[in-house]
Scaffold this active site. Structure first.
Site, mmCIF file in Angstrom:
data_model
loop_
_atom_site.group_PDB
_atom_site.id
_atom_site.type_symbol
_atom_site.label_atom_id
_atom_site.label_comp_id
_atom_site.label_asym_id
_atom_site.label_seq_id
_atom_site.Cartn_x
_atom_site.Cartn_y
_atom_site.Cartn_z
ATOM 1 N N ASP A 40 33.334 13.188 28.968
ATOM 2 C CA ASP A 40 33.370 13.580 27.555
ATOM 3 C C ASP A 40 33.375 15.112 27.460
ATOM 4 O O ASP A 40 32.530 15.777 28.070
ATOM 5 C CB ASP A 40 32.153 12.994 26.832
ATOM 6 C CG ASP A 40 32.342 12.964 25.321
ATOM 7 O OD1 ASP A 40 32.831 13.979 24.760
ATOM 8 O OD2 ASP A 40 32.004 11.948 24.699
ATOM 9 N N SER A 81 34.796 12.201 19.515
ATOM 10 C CA SER A 81 34.757 11.267 20.646
ATOM 11 C C SER A 81 35.068 9.840 20.216
ATOM 12 O O SER A 81 35.564 9.051 21.023
ATOM 13 C CB SER A 81 33.388 11.300 21.321
ATOM 14 O OG SER A 81 33.211 12.555 21.923
ATOM 15 N N GLU A 251 31.393 6.644 31.891
ATOM 16 C CA GLU A 251 31.431 7.912 31.156
ATOM 17 C C GLU A 251 30.449 8.943 31.698
ATOM 18 O O GLU A 251 29.264 8.654 31.860
ATOM 19 C CB GLU A 251 31.117 7.691 29.667
ATOM 20 C CG GLU A 251 31.336 8.973 28.861
ATOM 21 C CD GLU A 251 30.702 8.984 27.469
ATOM 22 O OE1 GLU A 251 29.787 8.183 27.206
ATOM 23 O OE2 GLU A 251 31.112 9.823 26.655
ATOM 24 N N HIS A 299 38.528 14.880 24.921
ATOM 25 C CA HIS A 299 38.854 16.181 24.329
ATOM 26 C C HIS A 299 38.104 17.242 25.119
ATOM 27 O O HIS A 299 37.274 16.888 25.968
ATOM 28 C CB HIS A 299 38.417 16.251 22.850
ATOM 29 C CG HIS A 299 36.959 15.895 22.677
ATOM 30 N ND1 HIS A 299 35.935 16.721 23.074
ATOM 31 C CD2 HIS A 299 36.369 14.757 22.233
ATOM 32 C CE1 HIS A 299 34.782 16.128 22.850
ATOM 33 N NE2 HIS A 299 35.014 14.924 22.357
ATOM 34 N N HIS A 327 34.377 20.868 19.293
ATOM 35 C CA HIS A 327 35.505 20.454 20.135
ATOM 36 C C HIS A 327 36.703 21.364 19.904
ATOM 37 O O HIS A 327 36.752 22.079 18.909
ATOM 38 C CB HIS A 327 35.914 19.011 19.805
ATOM 39 C CG HIS A 327 34.810 18.012 19.975
ATOM 40 N ND1 HIS A 327 34.870 16.740 19.490
ATOM 41 C CD2 HIS A 327 33.603 18.130 20.604
ATOM 42 C CE1 HIS A 327 33.755 16.107 19.795
ATOM 43 N NE2 HIS A 327 32.969 16.923 20.468
#
Ligand code: MG
Ligand code: ZN
Length: 365
Positions: A40, A81, A251, A299, A327
């Site tokens: 992430d 996300s 993740e 991202h 982000h």
């Protein structure tokens, strides 16, 4: 002279056709297992920082096929996300905040649900609350990422074989007073609520729900130890028992939080841990032969850059810098290894990752 020319031409044609045939034959093999790993908030600088500060070779360097994913959501050129993971899990761009639902808030079938329908084993592993946006988008269908308790309930509507992360409170300290851990046990899950139980787990025939923290697991800097590489290895070892294959999403959840905090050391520690988990997945793929490992991000976070002194001969500093606490819109890398890995080169939308996985699994949508 004419004959010589013909021989040269013929052998040239043979060389060309053999050399183009060999890799195609090798890489057209269908994977029975896919391990999708999402860092992430993991942009190229996040990876570069670990490479530049590491004294050892990293597992990222083992990949042979690399591409770029365009991360925009349907509502914003800068995704969050939830929309980022939903694009990868369902193959459609949706609005920021959406969990497994389209722009009209209708549920979309996820790759994990397709895998279940086709008889494969399925799993989710994270270092955050398992109801948090990234893992949630593979299993839940809710109009907002903040509906953690509703997302937890969506886990009951699936046959997922294994999930490991945090978020116990959303299962057993709920506003509706339901105890979902009890329901999970009735539904044939071993429910593990401490890492001790994970380290010492003796396999049974049951499914596994690991909820190791009330909310998120600790940062690496605060003692999470080797949970993520261990859990990745544990998950592949468990899921491989299904001869039809498996889909597993892992993740590295907190790389993003280092970006939000503009904390380069937090990023570096989380990324190095994620790299060790990648190593476990690649080692499994090497042994197994039918496993495709895909590593990407939803991202980039922080607008992370590395400046320093390239002119001053007395200094070789790296100065980590950030342009935002949020982000960014930059493309993110996609690394692939194993059967079908060659499909992941080039520049494509994040939704194409879903399409490619469906195609390689030969699922009908
Ligand atoms: Mg996440
Ligand atoms: Zn974030």
């Amino acid at each position: 002279m004419k004959r010589k020319f013909t021989i040269v031409l013929c052998s040239l044609i043979i060389v060309i056709s053999v050399s183009s045939f060999v890799p195609r034959k090798k890489f057209d093999a269908r994977p029975t297992n896919i391990i999708l790993m999402i860092g992430d908030g993991m942009g190229l600088t996040q990876i570069s920082y670990s490479l530049l500060t590491s004294t050892q070779k990293m597992n990222f360097e083992r990949f042979n096929y690399i591409g770029f994913s365009r991360t925009s959501s349907s509502s914003h050129r800068i995704t969050d996300s939830a929309a980022g993971a939903t694009a990868i899990s369902c193959g459609k761009k949706t609005y920021n905040g959406a969990i497994g639902v389209f722009t009209n808030k209708q549920p979309m079938t996820t790759i994990l649900e397709l895998a279940e329908k086709n008889g494969l084993a399925t799993g989710l592993v994270a270092t955050c609350d398992i109801t948090h946006a990234t893992p949630a988008a593979f299993i839940a269908h809710q109009p907002s990422r903040n509906m953690y308790e509703a997302i937890a309930k969506d886990f009951m509507a699936t046959d997922i074989d294994l999930f490991l992360g945090g978020g116990l409170d959303n299962f057993n300290k709920r506003k509706d007073t339901e105890d979902l851990t009890r329901q999970l046990r009735i539904r044939n899950y071993d429910v593990l609520t401490s890492l001790e139980e994970l380290w010492n787990y003796e396999p049974t025939k049951k499914k596994i729900a690991g909820l190791f923290a009330p909310k998120h697991l600790a940062k690496m800097q605060e003692g999470r130890a080797d949970y993520l590489p261990f859990a990745t290895n544990f998950a592949t070892d468990y899921l491989k028992k299904n001869k039809k294959g498996f889909f597993l999403m892992v993740e590295g959840s907190q790389i993003d939080w280092g970006g939000h905090d503009n904390d380069a050391e937090y990023i570096r520690r989380e990324l190095n841990d994620f790299d060790l988990a990648i190593g476990k997945a690649l080692d499994f793929a090497d042994l197994n032969g039918n496993t495709l490992v895909i590593v990407t991000a939803d991202h980039e976070t922080g607008g992370f850059a590395l400046s320093g002194n390239e002119d001053d001969k007395t200094k070789d500093d790296l100065e980590p810098k950030f342009i935002t606490k949020n982000h960014t819109a930059t493309m993110v890398p996609v690394f692939a290894y194993g059967p079908g890995a060659d499909k992941f080169t080039g520049i494509y939308q994040n939704t194409a990752i879903f399409e490619k996985m469906v195609e390689l699994f030969r699922f009908s949508k």
